[in-house]
Design a protein around this motif. Sequence first.
Motif, mmCIF file in Angstrom:
data_model
loop_
_atom_site.group_PDB
_atom_site.id
_atom_site.type_symbol
_atom_site.label_atom_id
_atom_site.label_comp_id
_atom_site.label_asym_id
_atom_site.label_seq_id
_atom_site.Cartn_x
_atom_site.Cartn_y
_atom_site.Cartn_z
ATOM 1 N N THR A 118 0.809 -1.227 -0.040
ATOM 2 C CA THR A 118 -0.099 0.053 -0.125
ATOM 3 C C THR A 118 0.881 1.306 -0.087
ATOM 4 O O THR A 118 0.560 2.158 -0.756
ATOM 5 C CB THR A 118 -0.916 0.104 1.143
ATOM 6 N N HIS A 119 1.861 1.321 0.837
ATOM 7 C CA HIS A 119 2.898 2.463 0.858
ATOM 8 C C HIS A 119 3.441 2.468 -0.439
ATOM 9 O O HIS A 119 3.912 1.813 -0.914
ATOM 10 C CB HIS A 119 3.633 2.670 2.143
ATOM 11 N N PRO A 120 3.496 3.908 -0.956
ATOM 12 C CA PRO A 120 4.090 4.049 -2.327
ATOM 13 C C PRO A 120 5.492 3.699 -2.402
ATOM 14 O O PRO A 120 6.336 3.124 -3.184
ATOM 15 C CB PRO A 120 4.165 5.636 -2.483
ATOM 16 N N GLY A 144 6.551 16.157 8.859
ATOM 17 C CA GLY A 144 6.247 15.815 7.342
ATOM 18 C C GLY A 144 6.476 14.559 7.073
ATOM 19 O O GLY A 144 7.322 13.632 7.942
ATOM 20 N N CYS A 145 6.041 13.907 6.002
ATOM 21 C CA CYS A 145 6.201 12.550 5.737
ATOM 22 C C CYS A 145 7.738 12.398 4.791
ATOM 23 O O CYS A 145 8.286 13.081 4.208
ATOM 24 C CB CYS A 145 5.504 12.012 4.538
ATOM 25 N N ARG A 146 8.707 11.744 5.622
ATOM 26 C CA ARG A 146 10.138 11.610 5.094
ATOM 27 C C ARG A 146 10.078 11.087 3.489
ATOM 28 O O ARG A 146 11.277 11.432 2.969
ATOM 29 C CB ARG A 146 11.075 10.662 6.141
ATOM 30 N N PHE A 147 9.014 10.590 2.978
ATOM 31 C CA PHE A 147 9.082 10.143 1.830
ATOM 32 C C PHE A 147 8.757 10.910 0.771
ATOM 33 O O PHE A 147 8.865 10.755 -0.538
ATOM 34 C CB PHE A 147 8.396 8.805 1.529
ATOM 35 N N ALA A 148 8.140 12.288 1.035
ATOM 36 C CA ALA A 148 7.331 13.022 0.416
ATOM 37 C C ALA A 148 8.248 13.611 -0.731
ATOM 38 O O ALA A 148 7.809 13.526 -1.917
ATOM 39 C CB ALA A 148 6.872 14.277 1.106
ATOM 40 N N PRO A 149 9.600 13.875 -0.665
ATOM 41 C CA PRO A 149 10.206 14.378 -2.137
ATOM 42 C C PRO A 149 10.480 13.601 -3.162
ATOM 43 O O PRO A 149 10.810 13.590 -4.302
ATOM 44 C CB PRO A 149 11.529 14.770 -1.526
ATOM 45 N N ARG A 150 10.251 12.174 -2.706
ATOM 46 C CA ARG A 150 10.348 10.904 -3.682
ATOM 47 C C ARG A 150 8.866 10.287 -4.046
ATOM 48 O O ARG A 150 8.766 9.509 -4.943
ATOM 49 C CB ARG A 150 11.315 9.899 -3.321
ATOM 50 N N CYS A 151 8.087 11.139 -3.330
ATOM 51 C CA CYS A 151 6.744 10.424 -3.713
ATOM 52 C C CYS A 151 5.757 11.088 -4.657
ATOM 53 O O CYS A 151 5.538 12.270 -4.714
ATOM 54 C CB CYS A 151 5.606 10.284 -2.454
ATOM 55 N N GLU A 152 5.415 10.333 -5.845
ATOM 56 C CA GLU A 152 4.640 10.912 -6.931
ATOM 57 C C GLU A 152 3.114 11.271 -6.339
ATOM 58 O O GLU A 152 2.525 11.887 -7.230
ATOM 59 C CB GLU A 152 4.423 9.665 -8.084
ATOM 60 N N CYS A 160 0.042 18.995 2.052
ATOM 61 C CA CYS A 160 0.054 18.444 3.702
ATOM 62 C C CYS A 160 1.228 17.422 4.105
ATOM 63 O O CYS A 160 1.697 17.304 5.205
ATOM 64 C CB CYS A 160 -1.259 17.935 4.130
ATOM 65 N N CYS A 161 1.639 16.571 2.832
ATOM 66 C CA CYS A 161 2.694 15.669 3.218
ATOM 67 C C CYS A 161 4.244 16.270 3.649
ATOM 68 O O CYS A 161 4.672 15.662 4.277
ATOM 69 C CB CYS A 161 2.906 14.851 1.839
ATOM 70 N N PHE A 162 4.167 17.529 3.310
ATOM 71 C CA PHE A 162 5.284 18.224 3.596
ATOM 72 C C PHE A 162 5.459 18.881 4.879
ATOM 73 O O PHE A 162 6.389 19.415 5.530
ATOM 74 C CB PHE A 162 5.924 19.294 2.693
ATOM 75 N N ALA A 176 1.902 4.172 7.110
ATOM 76 C CA ALA A 176 1.818 5.192 7.591
ATOM 77 C C ALA A 176 1.876 6.348 6.233
ATOM 78 O O ALA A 176 3.027 6.776 5.611
ATOM 79 C CB ALA A 176 3.217 5.536 8.175
ATOM 80 N N CYS A 177 0.782 6.772 5.844
ATOM 81 C CA CYS A 177 0.578 7.570 4.725
ATOM 82 C C CYS A 177 -0.548 8.308 4.869
ATOM 83 O O CYS A 177 -1.801 7.667 5.173
ATOM 84 C CB CYS A 177 0.602 6.721 3.379
ATOM 85 N N HIS A 178 -0.948 9.639 4.387
ATOM 86 C CA HIS A 178 -2.107 10.444 4.854
ATOM 87 C C HIS A 178 -3.199 10.061 3.602
ATOM 88 O O HIS A 178 -4.412 10.223 3.870
ATOM 89 C CB HIS A 178 -1.763 11.842 4.344
ATOM 90 N N PHE A 179 -2.942 9.382 2.562
ATOM 91 C CA PHE A 179 -3.667 9.131 1.639
ATOM 92 C C PHE A 179 -3.656 7.365 1.172
ATOM 93 O O PHE A 179 -4.104 7.370 0.199
ATOM 94 C CB PHE A 179 -3.250 9.688 0.280
HETATM 95 FE FE1 SF4 Z 1 3.371 9.912 -0.484
HETATM 96 FE FE2 SF4 Z 1 2.008 11.719 1.400
HETATM 97 FE FE3 SF4 Z 1 1.675 9.310 1.613
HETATM 98 FE FE4 SF4 Z 1 3.904 10.473 2.086
HETATM 99 S S1 SF4 Z 1 1.876 10.696 3.131
HETATM 100 S S2 SF4 Z 1 3.709 8.319 1.116
HETATM 101 S S3 SF4 Z 1 4.295 11.758 0.365
HETATM 102 S S4 SF4 Z 1 1.173 10.420 -0.275
#
Ligand code: SF4
Length: 318
Positions: free
Chosen positions: A242-244, A280-288, A293-295, A311-314
Amino acid sequence: MSEVLLEVKNLKKYFNTPNGVLHAVDDVTFTLERGKTLGVVGESGCGKSTTGRAILRLHEPTSGQVIFEGKDITKASSQEMRHLRSQMQIIFQDPFASLNPRKTVSEIIGEPLRLYKVHKNKQEQQNHVLELMELVGLSERLVNTYPHELDGGRRQRIGIARALAMNPKFIVCDEPVSALDVSIQAQILNLLKKLQKELGLTYIFITHDLSVVNYFSDEIMVMYLGKVVEHATAEQLFAHPTHPYTKALLSAIPVPRLGAKKDRILLKGEITSPINPKPGCRFAPRCEYAQPCCFEQTPGLKENEKGHFVACHFCEKF
Ligand code: SF4
Protein backbone atom coordinates in the motif's frame (compact mmCIF):
# COMPACT_ATOMS: atom_id res chain seq x y z
CA MET A 1 -2.48 -19.90 22.08
CA SER A 2 0.03 -17.39 20.72
CA GLU A 3 2.18 -15.62 23.26
CA VAL A 4 4.00 -12.31 22.90
CA LEU A 5 7.75 -12.66 23.46
CA LEU A 6 8.85 -9.14 22.54
CA GLU A 7 7.12 -5.78 22.66
CA VAL A 8 8.84 -2.69 21.34
CA LYS A 9 7.17 0.63 22.20
CA ASN A 10 8.11 4.02 20.72
CA LEU A 11 11.76 3.00 20.35
CA LYS A 12 14.07 5.86 19.36
CA LYS A 13 17.78 5.89 18.70
CA TYR A 14 19.33 9.26 17.92
CA PHE A 15 23.02 9.96 17.36
CA ASN A 16 24.69 13.32 17.88
CA THR A 17 26.73 14.28 14.81
CA PRO A 18 28.71 17.46 14.02
CA ASN A 19 25.81 18.52 11.76
CA GLY A 20 22.98 17.86 14.21
CA VAL A 21 20.97 14.98 15.66
CA LEU A 22 20.61 11.95 13.39
CA HIS A 23 17.24 10.24 13.88
CA ALA A 24 18.33 6.69 13.03
CA VAL A 25 15.31 4.98 14.62
CA ASP A 26 12.25 7.13 15.20
CA ASP A 27 9.28 5.87 17.16
CA VAL A 28 9.27 2.19 16.22
CA THR A 29 6.50 0.11 17.80
CA PHE A 30 5.59 -3.57 17.25
CA THR A 31 4.95 -6.87 19.02
CA LEU A 32 6.45 -10.23 18.13
CA GLU A 33 4.98 -13.60 19.10
CA ARG A 34 7.09 -16.49 20.31
CA GLY A 35 8.29 -18.75 17.49
CA LYS A 36 7.55 -16.19 14.76
CA THR A 37 9.73 -14.14 12.42
CA LEU A 38 9.42 -10.42 11.83
CA GLY A 39 11.19 -9.35 8.65
CA VAL A 40 12.52 -5.79 8.67
CA VAL A 41 13.28 -4.33 5.24
CA GLY A 42 14.39 -1.10 3.66
CA GLU A 43 17.29 0.50 1.86
CA SER A 44 20.70 0.94 3.42
CA GLY A 45 20.51 3.67 6.08
CA CYS A 46 16.79 3.18 6.85
CA GLY A 47 17.55 2.23 10.47
CA LYS A 48 16.78 -1.48 10.29
CA SER A 49 20.13 -2.67 11.71
CA THR A 50 20.15 0.09 14.33
CA THR A 51 16.65 -1.04 15.39
CA GLY A 52 17.95 -4.61 15.88
CA ARG A 53 20.93 -3.39 17.86
CA ALA A 54 18.88 -0.98 20.00
CA ILE A 55 16.53 -3.87 20.91
CA LEU A 56 19.54 -5.84 22.15
CA ARG A 57 20.98 -2.69 23.80
CA LEU A 58 24.13 -3.00 21.69
CA HIS A 59 23.17 0.61 20.95
CA GLU A 60 21.65 2.16 24.07
CA PRO A 61 18.12 3.37 23.07
CA THR A 62 17.51 7.13 23.31
CA SER A 63 13.97 6.44 24.58
CA GLY A 64 11.19 3.89 24.38
CA GLN A 65 10.61 0.46 25.84
CA VAL A 66 11.82 -3.02 24.86
CA ILE A 67 9.74 -5.53 26.79
CA PHE A 68 11.14 -9.06 26.62
CA GLU A 69 9.09 -11.76 28.37
CA GLY A 70 7.19 -9.04 30.25
CA LYS A 71 10.27 -7.14 31.45
CA ASP A 72 11.41 -3.75 30.17
CA ILE A 73 15.05 -4.45 29.42
CA THR A 74 15.91 -0.79 28.82
CA LYS A 75 15.77 -0.50 32.62
CA ALA A 76 17.68 -3.73 33.34
CA SER A 77 20.89 -3.51 35.40
CA SER A 78 24.18 -4.74 33.91
CA GLN A 79 23.83 -7.91 36.00
CA GLU A 80 20.32 -8.53 34.60
CA MET A 81 21.53 -7.70 31.09
CA ARG A 82 24.24 -10.35 31.38
CA HIS A 83 21.56 -12.99 31.84
CA LEU A 84 19.29 -11.44 29.18
CA ARG A 85 22.12 -11.34 26.63
CA SER A 86 22.34 -15.12 26.80
CA GLN A 87 18.66 -15.26 25.80
CA MET A 88 18.86 -12.59 23.07
CA GLN A 89 21.50 -13.14 20.42
CA ILE A 90 22.59 -11.71 17.09
CA ILE A 91 23.90 -13.22 13.86
CA PHE A 92 25.94 -10.71 11.87
CA GLN A 93 26.06 -9.98 8.17
CA ASP A 94 29.74 -10.58 7.55
CA PRO A 95 30.74 -13.82 9.24
CA PHE A 96 34.43 -13.24 8.52
CA ALA A 97 34.54 -9.83 10.20
CA SER A 98 32.61 -11.07 13.23
CA LEU A 99 34.88 -14.07 13.94
CA ASN A 100 38.23 -13.76 15.70
CA PRO A 101 40.80 -14.92 13.08
CA ARG A 102 43.23 -16.10 15.79
CA LYS A 103 40.76 -18.51 17.36
CA THR A 104 39.80 -21.99 16.22
CA VAL A 105 36.23 -23.04 15.47
CA SER A 106 36.11 -24.80 18.83
CA GLU A 107 37.30 -21.69 20.71
CA ILE A 108 34.88 -19.37 18.91
CA ILE A 109 31.80 -21.52 19.46
CA GLY A 110 32.89 -22.35 23.02
CA GLU A 111 33.54 -18.73 24.01
CA PRO A 112 30.08 -17.93 25.44
CA LEU A 113 30.08 -21.29 27.26
CA ARG A 114 33.42 -20.37 28.83
CA LEU A 115 32.38 -16.79 29.69
CA TYR A 116 29.15 -17.93 31.33
CA LYS A 117 30.96 -20.87 33.04
CA VAL A 118 28.34 -23.30 31.73
CA HIS A 119 30.46 -26.45 32.12
CA LYS A 120 32.53 -27.91 34.92
CA ASN A 121 35.44 -28.93 32.73
CA LYS A 122 36.93 -28.57 29.26
CA GLN A 123 35.80 -32.00 28.09
CA GLU A 124 32.13 -31.21 28.82
CA GLN A 125 32.49 -27.90 27.00
CA GLN A 126 34.13 -29.58 24.01
CA ASN A 127 31.30 -32.12 23.82
CA HIS A 128 28.79 -29.26 23.82
CA VAL A 129 30.75 -27.50 21.02
CA LEU A 130 30.63 -30.71 18.94
CA GLU A 131 26.86 -30.97 19.51
CA LEU A 132 26.42 -27.37 18.32
CA MET A 133 28.57 -28.05 15.26
CA GLU A 134 26.42 -31.02 14.37
CA LEU A 135 23.26 -28.95 14.88
CA VAL A 136 24.39 -26.38 12.30
CA GLY A 137 25.82 -28.93 9.84
CA LEU A 138 29.55 -28.39 10.50
CA SER A 139 31.72 -31.48 10.25
CA GLU A 140 33.57 -32.51 13.44
CA ARG A 141 36.85 -32.55 11.50
CA LEU A 142 36.71 -28.72 11.29
CA VAL A 143 36.84 -28.28 15.06
CA ASN A 144 40.47 -27.12 15.12
CA THR A 145 40.45 -25.08 11.90
CA TYR A 146 40.57 -21.26 11.70
CA PRO A 147 37.92 -19.05 10.03
CA HIS A 148 40.22 -18.12 7.09
CA GLU A 149 40.47 -21.81 6.14
CA LEU A 150 36.69 -22.03 5.59
CA ASP A 151 34.26 -20.71 2.97
CA GLY A 152 31.60 -18.05 3.71
CA GLY A 153 28.79 -20.57 4.29
CA ARG A 154 30.80 -22.52 6.89
CA ARG A 155 31.88 -19.28 8.58
CA GLN A 156 28.24 -18.23 8.88
CA ARG A 157 27.45 -21.65 10.38
CA ILE A 158 30.08 -20.93 13.05
CA GLY A 159 28.33 -17.60 13.78
CA ILE A 160 25.00 -19.40 14.09
CA ALA A 161 26.45 -22.11 16.36
CA ARG A 162 27.97 -19.44 18.61
CA ALA A 163 24.62 -17.60 18.76
CA LEU A 164 22.90 -20.86 19.76
CA ALA A 165 25.44 -21.84 22.43
CA MET A 166 23.49 -20.35 25.35
CA ASN A 167 20.18 -21.77 24.17
CA PRO A 168 18.61 -18.36 23.34
CA LYS A 169 14.92 -17.65 22.77
CA PHE A 170 15.34 -14.72 20.43
CA ILE A 171 17.84 -13.96 17.64
CA VAL A 172 18.34 -10.83 15.55
CA CYS A 173 19.53 -12.06 12.14
CA ASP A 174 21.20 -8.95 10.65
CA GLU A 175 21.51 -9.51 6.88
CA PRO A 176 22.76 -13.06 7.59
CA VAL A 177 23.03 -14.12 3.94
CA SER A 178 23.76 -10.93 2.01
CA ALA A 179 27.56 -11.39 2.13
CA LEU A 180 27.28 -14.99 0.84
CA ASP A 181 27.28 -16.46 -2.66
CA VAL A 182 23.75 -16.96 -4.01
CA SER A 183 24.30 -20.75 -4.10
CA ILE A 184 25.01 -20.77 -0.35
CA GLN A 185 22.29 -18.31 0.69
CA ALA A 186 19.50 -20.90 0.37
CA GLN A 187 21.41 -23.41 2.51
CA ILE A 188 21.81 -20.90 5.35
CA LEU A 189 18.17 -19.76 5.11
CA ASN A 190 17.00 -23.37 5.23
CA LEU A 191 19.24 -24.00 8.23
CA LEU A 192 17.81 -20.98 10.08
CA LYS A 193 14.26 -22.18 9.33
CA LYS A 194 15.04 -25.71 10.49
CA LEU A 195 16.57 -24.41 13.73
CA GLN A 196 13.57 -22.17 14.35
CA LYS A 197 11.23 -25.14 14.08
CA GLU A 198 13.37 -27.49 16.18
CA LEU A 199 14.31 -25.01 18.91
CA GLY A 200 11.21 -22.77 18.93
CA LEU A 201 13.28 -19.67 18.15
CA THR A 202 11.86 -16.20 17.54
CA TYR A 203 13.64 -14.11 14.91
CA ILE A 204 13.93 -10.55 13.73
CA PHE A 205 15.23 -10.97 10.18
CA ILE A 206 16.83 -7.81 8.81
CA THR A 207 17.45 -7.57 5.08
CA HIS A 208 17.36 -5.24 2.09
CA ASP A 209 16.15 -8.15 -0.07
CA LEU A 210 12.34 -8.46 -0.19
CA SER A 211 12.39 -11.80 -2.00
CA VAL A 212 14.36 -13.32 0.89
CA VAL A 213 12.16 -11.76 3.54
CA ASN A 214 9.00 -13.11 1.95
CA TYR A 215 10.34 -16.66 2.13
CA PHE A 216 11.37 -16.21 5.71
CA SER A 217 8.87 -14.01 7.56
CA ASP A 218 5.45 -14.24 9.18
CA GLU A 219 5.20 -10.45 9.32
CA ILE A 220 7.09 -7.72 7.51
CA MET A 221 7.90 -4.20 8.62
CA VAL A 222 9.12 -1.74 5.98
CA MET A 223 11.33 1.11 7.19
CA TYR A 224 12.23 4.38 5.51
CA LEU A 225 14.68 6.86 7.10
CA GLY A 226 14.14 5.59 10.63
CA LYS A 227 10.33 5.35 10.40
CA VAL A 228 8.08 2.33 9.94
CA VAL A 229 6.03 3.05 6.81
CA GLU A 230 4.17 -0.26 6.49
CA HIS A 231 3.66 -3.33 8.71
CA ALA A 232 1.57 -6.36 7.75
CA THR A 233 1.65 -10.12 7.46
CA ALA A 234 3.96 -11.28 4.67
CA GLU A 235 0.88 -12.47 2.77
CA GLN A 236 -0.91 -9.10 3.07
CA LEU A 237 2.16 -7.10 2.17
CA PHE A 238 2.84 -9.02 -1.02
CA ALA A 239 -0.84 -9.23 -2.01
CA HIS A 240 -1.69 -5.55 -1.24
CA PRO A 241 1.42 -3.41 -0.88
CA THR A 242 0.00 0.00 0.00
CA HIS A 243 2.66 2.56 0.89
CA PRO A 244 4.21 4.08 -2.27
CA TYR A 245 7.69 3.21 -0.96
CA THR A 246 6.75 -0.46 -0.42
CA LYS A 247 5.32 -0.58 -3.94
CA ALA A 248 8.59 0.73 -5.34
CA LEU A 249 10.61 -1.82 -3.35
CA LEU A 250 8.39 -4.69 -4.53
CA SER A 251 8.59 -3.56 -8.13
CA ALA A 252 12.38 -4.02 -7.99
CA ILE A 253 12.17 -7.77 -7.21
CA PRO A 254 13.34 -9.70 -10.30
CA VAL A 255 10.69 -11.94 -11.90
CA PRO A 256 12.11 -15.48 -12.11
CA ARG A 257 10.11 -16.61 -15.20
CA LEU A 258 11.78 -16.37 -18.60
CA GLY A 259 10.28 -13.54 -20.66
CA ALA A 260 8.16 -12.27 -17.73
CA LYS A 261 8.11 -8.50 -17.33
CA LYS A 262 7.27 -6.19 -14.47
CA ASP A 263 7.07 -2.40 -14.47
CA ARG A 264 9.71 -1.16 -12.12
CA ILE A 265 8.89 2.03 -10.19
CA LEU A 266 11.96 4.23 -10.31
CA LEU A 267 12.15 6.63 -7.40
CA LYS A 268 13.17 10.14 -8.28
CA GLY A 269 13.74 13.15 -6.04
CA GLU A 270 16.07 13.88 -3.17
CA ILE A 271 16.35 11.69 -0.11
CA THR A 272 15.40 13.71 2.99
CA SER A 273 18.21 14.14 5.50
CA PRO A 274 17.67 12.12 8.70
CA ILE A 275 19.61 14.84 10.56
CA ASN A 276 17.25 17.22 12.40
CA PRO A 277 14.34 16.11 10.16
CA LYS A 278 11.44 18.56 9.83
CA PRO A 279 7.83 17.45 10.41
CA GLY A 280 6.19 15.84 7.40
CA CYS A 281 6.38 12.55 5.55
CA ARG A 282 10.05 11.66 5.06
CA PHE A 283 9.22 10.01 1.75
CA ALA A 284 7.48 13.11 0.34
CA PRO A 285 10.32 14.40 -1.91
CA ARG A 286 10.34 11.03 -3.72
CA CYS A 287 6.60 10.32 -3.69
CA GLU A 288 4.58 10.78 -6.87
CA TYR A 289 1.37 11.20 -4.81
CA ALA A 290 2.70 13.87 -2.43
CA GLN A 291 0.35 16.75 -1.56
CA PRO A 292 1.21 19.99 0.30
CA CYS A 293 0.09 18.49 3.65
CA CYS A 294 2.64 15.67 3.22
CA PHE A 295 5.46 18.20 3.62
CA GLU A 296 3.99 19.57 6.86
CA GLN A 297 2.35 16.76 8.81
CA THR A 298 4.04 13.51 9.79
CA PRO A 299 1.74 10.56 8.98
CA GLY A 300 1.26 8.07 11.83
CA LEU A 301 0.74 4.33 11.31
CA LYS A 302 -2.98 3.66 10.65
CA GLU A 303 -4.67 0.27 10.42
CA ASN A 304 -5.77 0.21 6.79
CA GLU A 305 -7.23 -3.28 7.02
CA LYS A 306 -7.08 -5.73 9.93
CA GLY A 307 -3.42 -6.23 10.87
CA HIS A 308 -2.17 -4.06 7.99
CA PHE A 309 -0.67 -0.73 9.12
CA VAL A 310 0.41 2.06 6.77
CA ALA A 311 1.94 5.49 7.48
CA CYS A 312 0.52 7.62 4.69
CA HIS A 313 -2.07 10.44 4.68
CA PHE A 314 -3.71 9.00 1.57
CA CYS A 315 -3.26 5.24 1.97
CA GLU A 316 -7.01 4.51 1.69
CA LYS A 317 -6.91 5.90 -1.85
CA PHE A 318 -4.19 3.54 -3.10
FE1 SF4 B 1 3.34 10.04 -0.36
FE2 SF4 B 1 2.05 11.82 1.17
FE3 SF4 B 1 1.67 9.23 1.53
FE4 SF4 B 1 4.01 10.33 2.21
S1 SF4 B 1 2.01 10.77 3.14
S2 SF4 B 1 3.71 8.43 1.13
S3 SF4 B 1 4.22 11.83 0.59
S4 SF4 B 1 1.12 10.42 -0.29
